[in-house]
Design a protein around this motif. Structure first.
Motif, mmCIF file in Angstrom:
data_model
loop_
_atom_site.group_PDB
_atom_site.id
_atom_site.type_symbol
_atom_site.label_atom_id
_atom_site.label_comp_id
_atom_site.label_asym_id
_atom_site.label_seq_id
_atom_site.Cartn_x
_atom_site.Cartn_y
_atom_site.Cartn_z
ATOM 1 N N PRO A 60 0.829 -1.206 0.000
ATOM 2 C CA PRO A 60 0.000 0.000 0.000
ATOM 3 C C PRO A 60 0.868 1.263 0.000
ATOM 4 O O PRO A 60 1.934 1.299 0.596
ATOM 5 C CB PRO A 60 -0.796 -0.125 1.305
ATOM 6 N N THR A 61 0.381 2.272 -0.684
ATOM 7 C CA THR A 61 1.043 3.570 -0.710
ATOM 8 C C THR A 61 0.046 4.603 -0.184
ATOM 9 O O THR A 61 -1.117 4.312 0.035
ATOM 10 C CB THR A 61 1.482 3.953 -2.133
ATOM 11 N N SER A 62 0.498 5.812 -0.018
ATOM 12 C CA SER A 62 -0.407 6.849 0.487
ATOM 13 C C SER A 62 -1.488 7.133 -0.535
ATOM 14 O O SER A 62 -1.286 7.024 -1.732
ATOM 15 C CB SER A 62 0.384 8.122 0.791
ATOM 16 N N GLY A 63 -2.644 7.467 -0.058
ATOM 17 C CA GLY A 63 -3.751 7.800 -0.933
ATOM 18 C C GLY A 63 -4.569 6.612 -1.386
ATOM 19 O O GLY A 63 -5.420 6.727 -2.249
ATOM 20 N N GLY A 64 -4.302 5.436 -0.836
ATOM 21 C CA GLY A 64 -5.102 4.259 -1.164
ATOM 22 C C GLY A 64 -4.632 3.478 -2.379
ATOM 23 O O GLY A 64 -5.283 2.543 -2.780
ATOM 24 N N ALA A 65 -3.514 3.871 -2.959
ATOM 25 C CA ALA A 65 -2.991 3.139 -4.118
ATOM 26 C C ALA A 65 -2.131 1.969 -3.662
ATOM 27 O O ALA A 65 -1.814 1.835 -2.469
ATOM 28 C CB ALA A 65 -2.160 4.080 -4.996
#
Length: 88
Positions: A80-85
């Motif tokens: 997971p990355t920031s912003g839900g991606a």
């Protein structure tokens, strides 16, 4: 049956089984569980489930999951990355 499968692989049900569309609906609660985990999650499954998960985590149209190549003996890491991606 094979002609139906070629024309619409996403919605054609296999004899005695389910279609990819059916599979997606069955996976919805699993995807929610995966996204809510704070520890690593390992998924070992059949190719159709892996295709559906890869399409979801790569933000691809879910109907295209049938064309995702999944080589045997392969590990995919989805982070997971920031912003839900997700990075796959």
């Amino acid at each position: 049956w094979y002609e139906k499968l070629e024309n619409d692989p996403f919605r054609t049900r296999f004899h005695g089984g389910e279609s990819y569309d059916d599979l997606i609906h069955r996976l919805e609660s699993c995807i929610i569980d995966i996204e809510q985990q704070v520890a690593p999650v390992v998924v070992v499954s059949h190719v159709s489930v892996i295709q559906a998960l890869l399409a979801y985590f790569q933000h691809l149209p879910i109907e295209t999951c049938t064309s995702i190549e999944v080589p045997m003996h392969t590990v995919f890491k989805c982070t997971p990355t920031s912003g839900g991606a997700w990075n796959v």
